[in-house]
Design an enzyme around this catalytic site. Structure first.
Site, PDB file in Angstrom:
ATOM      1  N   ASP A   9       2.327  34.647 -80.262  1.00  0.00           N
ATOM      2  CA  ASP A   9       1.788  35.809 -79.563  1.00  0.00           C
ATOM      3  C   ASP A   9       0.339  35.282 -79.544  1.00  0.00           C
ATOM      4  O   ASP A   9      -0.279  34.282 -80.385  1.00  0.00           O
ATOM      5  CB  ASP A   9       1.762  37.125 -80.308  1.00  0.00           C
ATOM      6  CG  ASP A   9       0.910  38.227 -79.884  1.00  0.00           C
ATOM      7  OD1 ASP A   9       0.796  38.449 -78.701  1.00  0.00           O
ATOM      8  OD2 ASP A   9       0.224  38.701 -80.735  1.00  0.00           O
ATOM      9  N   ASP A  11      -3.206  37.149 -79.016  1.00  0.00           N
ATOM     10  CA  ASP A  11      -4.253  38.008 -79.576  1.00  0.00           C
ATOM     11  C   ASP A  11      -3.672  38.459 -81.249  1.00  0.00           C
ATOM     12  O   ASP A  11      -2.883  39.124 -81.239  1.00  0.00           O
ATOM     13  CB  ASP A  11      -4.601  39.300 -79.103  1.00  0.00           C
ATOM     14  CG  ASP A  11      -5.101  38.870 -77.466  1.00  0.00           C
ATOM     15  OD1 ASP A  11      -5.862  37.717 -77.574  1.00  0.00           O
ATOM     16  OD2 ASP A  11      -5.241  39.644 -76.564  1.00  0.00           O
TER      17      ASP A  11
END
Length: 169
Positions: A9, A11
């Site tokens: 992922d 952020d």
């Protein structure tokens, strides 16, 4: 031959989550993030980024801004000999203010679409692959794609990934 992969992922995992990030001047790597990507590269795993980018759907920035930030991230990683094999993002949101992006889709996490698309494109070995996210929706997306998912809670990503890679071998 299928290769294992790590799905990151963006952020909250690779960079500090400041909300709707698209400007490189506001981008801050999390501790050990670049080195974690290099560790993945060094053991022969594919490295992918899978990220929801509803800021596009909300009219806060454009898809070109997302692509520009990802290109800059790739340049920064290259400085230490690391690379991302592919960046995938979902610009959609069911409550988007920008009509063409207003929809529910399987690519928006917790849907597994970004992961499964990459797995097909790159012939990924699901048994040895995993995702690292900072939200339950990331782990749900991994489960939906048939891979393991781990929650990263923001300490040192390099150490976190090395522990997971040693278990996967």
């Amino acid at each position: 031959m299928n290769r294992p992969a790590v799905f990151f992922d963006r952020d909250g995992v690779l960079n500090e989550d400041i909300g709707y990030l698209y400007e490189r001047t506001k981008f801050r790597w999390t501790p050990g993030a670049r080195e974690a990507v290099k560790a993945v590269n060094d053991v022969g795993y594919l490295a992918f980024v899978v990220t929801n980018q509803s800021g596009v759907a909300r009219g806060l920035y454009k898809e070109a801004d997302v692509r520009d930030l990802h290109a800059w991230m790739a340049e920064e990683l290259a400085k230490i000999g690391a690379h991302i094999d592919a960046f995938e993002y979902c610009p959609h949101h069911p409550e988007a203010t920008i009509e063409p992006y207003r929809r529910s889709c399987t690519c928006r996490k917790p849907g597994p679409g970004m992961i499964t698309n990459l797995m097909k494109r790159f012939q990924v070995d699901p048994v040895r692959s995993f995702l690292i996210g900072d939200k339950l929706s990331d782990v749900e997306a991994a489960a939906g794609a048939g891979i393991r998912g781990y929650l990263f809670e923001g300490s040192d990503l390099q150490q976190f990934i090395k522990n997971r890679l040693s278990r996967a071998e």
